[in-house]
Design a protein around this motif. Structure first.
Motif, PDB file in Angstrom:
ATOM      1  N   GLU A 171       0.849  -1.192   0.000  1.00 42.10           N
ATOM      2  CA  GLU A 171       0.000   0.000   0.000  1.00 42.10           C
ATOM      3  C   GLU A 171       0.881   1.237   0.000  1.00 42.10           C
ATOM      4  O   GLU A 171       2.042   1.186   0.400  1.00 42.10           O
ATOM      5  CB  GLU A 171      -0.919   0.028   1.222  1.00 42.10           C
ATOM      6  N   THR A 172       0.305   2.319  -0.441  1.00 43.53           N
ATOM      7  CA  THR A 172       0.937   3.620  -0.336  1.00 43.53           C
ATOM      8  C   THR A 172      -0.001   4.479   0.491  1.00 43.53           C
ATOM      9  O   THR A 172      -1.185   4.598   0.166  1.00 43.53           O
ATOM     10  CB  THR A 172       1.143   4.262  -1.721  1.00 43.53           C
ATOM     11  N   VAL A 173       0.504   5.057   1.573  1.00 43.05           N
ATOM     12  CA  VAL A 173      -0.328   5.845   2.477  1.00 43.05           C
ATOM     13  C   VAL A 173       0.181   7.286   2.507  1.00 43.05           C
ATOM     14  O   VAL A 173       1.366   7.525   2.727  1.00 43.05           O
ATOM     15  CB  VAL A 173      -0.281   5.273   3.913  1.00 43.05           C
ATOM     16  N   ALA A 174      -0.737   8.220   2.281  1.00 43.54           N
ATOM     17  CA  ALA A 174      -0.438   9.638   2.462  1.00 43.54           C
ATOM     18  C   ALA A 174      -1.302  10.111   3.623  1.00 43.54           C
ATOM     19  O   ALA A 174      -2.525   9.960   3.606  1.00 43.54           O
ATOM     20  CB  ALA A 174      -0.758  10.425   1.202  1.00 43.54           C
ATOM     21  N   ARG A 175      -0.650  10.640   4.641  1.00 41.28           N
ATOM     22  CA  ARG A 175      -1.383  11.135   5.807  1.00 41.28           C
ATOM     23  C   ARG A 175      -1.176  12.625   5.912  1.00 41.28           C
ATOM     24  O   ARG A 175      -0.041  13.117   5.933  1.00 41.28           O
ATOM     25  CB  ARG A 175      -0.871  10.457   7.076  1.00 41.28           C
ATOM     26  N   GLY A 176      -2.261  13.337   5.949  1.00 39.36           N
ATOM     27  CA  GLY A 176      -2.210  14.779   6.093  1.00 39.36           C
ATOM     28  C   GLY A 176      -2.896  15.217   7.368  1.00 39.36           C
ATOM     29  O   GLY A 176      -3.413  14.390   8.129  1.00 39.36           O
ATOM     30  N   GLU A 177      -2.918  16.478   7.581  1.00 34.45           N
ATOM     31  CA  GLU A 177      -3.523  17.050   8.781  1.00 34.45           C
ATOM     32  C   GLU A 177      -5.005  16.675   8.911  1.00 34.45           C
ATOM     33  O   GLU A 177      -5.520  16.528  10.013  1.00 34.45           O
ATOM     34  CB  GLU A 177      -3.373  18.569   8.724  1.00 34.45           C
ATOM     35  N   TYR A 178      -5.682  16.496   7.782  1.00 32.77           N
ATOM     36  CA  TYR A 178      -7.130  16.248   7.801  1.00 32.77           C
ATOM     37  C   TYR A 178      -7.524  14.829   7.424  1.00 32.77           C
ATOM     38  O   TYR A 178      -8.713  14.526   7.338  1.00 32.77           O
ATOM     39  CB  TYR A 178      -7.842  17.232   6.877  1.00 32.77           C
ATOM     40  N   GLY A 179      -6.556  13.957   7.154  1.00 32.75           N
ATOM     41  CA  GLY A 179      -6.945  12.592   6.854  1.00 32.75           C
ATOM     42  C   GLY A 179      -5.915  11.818   6.055  1.00 32.75           C
ATOM     43  O   GLY A 179      -4.755  12.225   5.925  1.00 32.75           O
ATOM     44  N   TYR A 180      -6.386  10.688   5.531  1.00 29.77           N
ATOM     45  CA  TYR A 180      -5.549   9.740   4.804  1.00 29.77           C
ATOM     46  C   TYR A 180      -6.037   9.549   3.373  1.00 29.77           C
ATOM     47  O   TYR A 180      -7.238   9.625   3.107  1.00 29.77           O
ATOM     48  CB  TYR A 180      -5.632   8.345   5.449  1.00 29.77           C
ATOM     49  N   MET A 181      -5.099   9.231   2.497  1.00 33.67           N
ATOM     50  CA  MET A 181      -5.413   8.666   1.195  1.00 33.67           C
ATOM     51  C   MET A 181      -4.526   7.439   1.074  1.00 33.67           C
ATOM     52  O   MET A 181      -3.306   7.526   1.192  1.00 33.67           O
ATOM     53  CB  MET A 181      -5.155   9.621   0.044  1.00 33.67           C
ATOM     54  N   VAL A 182      -5.162   6.286   0.895  1.00 29.47           N
ATOM     55  CA  VAL A 182      -4.435   5.029   0.829  1.00 29.47           C
ATOM     56  C   VAL A 182      -4.680   4.423  -0.543  1.00 29.47           C
ATOM     57  O   VAL A 182      -5.810   4.382  -1.026  1.00 29.47           O
ATOM     58  CB  VAL A 182      -4.897   4.062   1.947  1.00 29.47           C
ATOM     59  N   VAL A 183      -3.595   3.965  -1.174  1.00 25.77           N
ATOM     60  CA  VAL A 183      -3.640   3.427  -2.536  1.00 25.77           C
ATOM     61  C   VAL A 183      -3.145   1.991  -2.522  1.00 25.77           C
ATOM     62  O   VAL A 183      -2.102   1.690  -1.934  1.00 25.77           O
ATOM     63  CB  VAL A 183      -2.758   4.281  -3.486  1.00 25.77           C
ATOM     64  N   TYR A 184      -3.913   1.124  -3.167  1.00 27.29           N
ATOM     65  CA  TYR A 184      -3.582  -0.301  -3.262  1.00 27.29           C
ATOM     66  C   TYR A 184      -3.601  -0.710  -4.731  1.00 27.29           C
ATOM     67  O   TYR A 184      -4.458  -0.249  -5.495  1.00 27.29           O
ATOM     68  CB  TYR A 184      -4.643  -1.148  -2.541  1.00 27.29           C
ATOM     69  N   GLY A 185      -2.709  -1.602  -5.115  1.00 23.97           N
ATOM     70  CA  GLY A 185      -2.786  -2.202  -6.435  1.00 23.97           C
ATOM     71  C   GLY A 185      -3.986  -3.147  -6.466  1.00 23.97           C
ATOM     72  O   GLY A 185      -4.292  -3.799  -5.474  1.00 23.97           O
ATOM     73  N   ALA A 186      -4.669  -3.185  -7.609  1.00 25.83           N
ATOM     74  CA  ALA A 186      -5.841  -4.061  -7.758  1.00 25.83           C
ATOM     75  C   ALA A 186      -5.702  -4.799  -9.082  1.00 25.83           C
ATOM     76  O   ALA A 186      -6.319  -4.440 -10.076  1.00 25.83           O
ATOM     77  CB  ALA A 186      -7.130  -3.257  -7.696  1.00 25.83           C
ATOM     78  N   GLY A 187      -4.817  -5.782  -9.106  1.00 29.66           N
ATOM     79  CA  GLY A 187      -4.531  -6.477 -10.350  1.00 29.66           C
ATOM     80  C   GLY A 187      -3.456  -5.733 -11.124  1.00 29.66           C
ATOM     81  O   GLY A 187      -2.803  -4.828 -10.605  1.00 29.66           O
ATOM     82  N   GLN A 188      -3.289  -6.121 -12.371  1.00 30.18           N
ATOM     83  CA  GLN A 188      -2.226  -5.550 -13.204  1.00 30.18           C
ATOM     84  C   GLN A 188      -2.521  -4.138 -13.686  1.00 30.18           C
ATOM     85  O   GLN A 188      -1.593  -3.366 -13.928  1.00 30.18           O
ATOM     86  CB  GLN A 188      -1.982  -6.455 -14.419  1.00 30.18           C
ATOM     87  N   ASN A 189      -3.809  -3.789 -13.840  1.00 24.44           N
ATOM     88  CA  ASN A 189      -4.147  -2.541 -14.521  1.00 24.44           C
ATOM     89  C   ASN A 189      -5.005  -1.580 -13.724  1.00 24.44           C
ATOM     90  O   ASN A 189      -5.522  -0.620 -14.272  1.00 24.44           O
ATOM     91  CB  ASN A 189      -4.864  -2.861 -15.839  1.00 24.44           C
ATOM     92  N   ALA A 190      -5.179  -1.839 -12.437  1.00 19.65           N
ATOM     93  CA  ALA A 190      -6.079  -0.989 -11.658  1.00 19.65           C
ATOM     94  C   ALA A 190      -5.493  -0.627 -10.306  1.00 19.65           C
ATOM     95  O   ALA A 190      -4.599  -1.291  -9.785  1.00 19.65           O
ATOM     96  CB  ALA A 190      -7.431  -1.669 -11.476  1.00 19.65           C
ATOM     97  N   VAL A 191      -6.039   0.441  -9.753  1.00 19.93           N
ATOM     98  CA  VAL A 191      -5.645   0.996  -8.465  1.00 19.93           C
ATOM     99  C   VAL A 191      -6.917   1.193  -7.645  1.00 19.93           C
ATOM    100  O   VAL A 191      -7.919   1.667  -8.170  1.00 19.93           O
ATOM    101  CB  VAL A 191      -4.959   2.369  -8.674  1.00 19.93           C
ATOM    102  N   LEU A 192      -6.869   0.841  -6.380  1.00 24.45           N
ATOM    103  CA  LEU A 192      -7.967   1.094  -5.456  1.00 24.45           C
ATOM    104  C   LEU A 192      -7.544   2.211  -4.523  1.00 24.45           C
ATOM    105  O   LEU A 192      -6.458   2.154  -3.936  1.00 24.45           O
ATOM    106  CB  LEU A 192      -8.292  -0.172  -4.656  1.00 24.45           C
ATOM    107  N   VAL A 193      -8.382   3.225  -4.393  1.00 22.14           N
ATOM    108  CA  VAL A 193      -8.085   4.383  -3.557  1.00 22.14           C
ATOM    109  C   VAL A 193      -9.163   4.516  -2.484  1.00 22.14           C
ATOM    110  O   VAL A 193     -10.351   4.422  -2.792  1.00 22.14           O
ATOM    111  CB  VAL A 193      -8.085   5.685  -4.385  1.00 22.14           C
ATOM    112  N   MET A 194      -8.728   4.729  -1.252  1.00 19.99           N
ATOM    113  CA  MET A 194      -9.650   5.045  -0.165  1.00 19.99           C
ATOM    114  C   MET A 194      -9.161   6.316   0.511  1.00 19.99           C
ATOM    115  O   MET A 194      -7.976   6.447   0.807  1.00 19.99           O
ATOM    116  CB  MET A 194      -9.688   3.919   0.860  1.00 19.99           C
ATOM    117  N   SER A 195     -10.079   7.241   0.723  1.00 21.95           N
ATOM    118  CA  SER A 195      -9.746   8.488   1.396  1.00 21.95           C
ATOM    119  C   SER A 195     -10.646   8.633   2.612  1.00 21.95           C
ATOM    120  O   SER A 195     -11.864   8.424   2.518  1.00 21.95           O
ATOM    121  CB  SER A 195      -9.961   9.662   0.441  1.00 21.95           C
ATOM    122  N   GLY A 196     -10.046   8.952   3.761  1.00 23.13           N
ATOM    123  CA  GLY A 196     -10.841   9.067   4.972  1.00 23.13           C
ATOM    124  C   GLY A 196     -10.245  10.055   5.955  1.00 23.13           C
ATOM    125  O   GLY A 196      -9.151  10.567   5.756  1.00 23.13           O
ATOM    126  N   PRO A 197     -10.974  10.316   7.032  1.00 25.26           N
ATOM    127  CA  PRO A 197     -10.529  11.276   8.041  1.00 25.26           C
ATOM    128  C   PRO A 197      -9.368  10.730   8.868  1.00 25.26           C
ATOM    129  O   PRO A 197      -9.015   9.558   8.762  1.00 25.26           O
ATOM    130  CB  PRO A 197     -11.790  11.458   8.908  1.00 25.26           C
TER     131      PRO A 197
END
Length: 121
Positions: free
Chosen positions: A71-97
């Protein structure tokens, strides 16, 4: 059911499991949005950033001999954005507080990534 409907069902499942999220996206590794529930004005930039984060995370883990990227995690003052590989050609992104449950995000991402990979085969 169409691929788009399948992908939206996956996003809905993630949102049901983690209702505090700001948004969930499935994007191509080229940085194009495939399915999401982010505000439309944000979708294009989120997809591009997610693809960039995935690529950079893969290079870092490879060059630092850390094994395959989880995973790749970016944490900022107001929350997170987390990125996961989803197979060969896709990315799954979740953003939360800032109080997002990263463990639950990881659990949901594993299942969702496998499903996304199957849908986009």
């Amino acid at each position: 059911m169409s691929k788009q409907e399948d992908l939206l069902r996956i996003i809905t499942g993630i949102r049901r499991a983690i209702p505090e999220l700001h948004g969930v996206m499935i994007a191509s590794t080229d940085g194009l949005s495939i399915a999401h529930d982010f505000p439309e004005a944000e979708a294009e930039s989120v997809a591009a950033m997610a693809a960039t984060a995935l690529g950079l995370g893969q290079r870092i883990t490879e060059r630092a001999h850390l094994g395959g990227l989880m995973e790749t995690v970016a944490r900022g003052e107001y929350g997170y954005m987390v990125v996961y590989g989803a197979g060969q050609n896709a990315v799954l992104v979740m953003s939360g507080p800032t109080n997002s449950n990263l463990g639950l995000m990881r659990i949901e991402a594993r299942s969702a990534s496998a499903q996304i990979s199957q849908v986009l085969k």
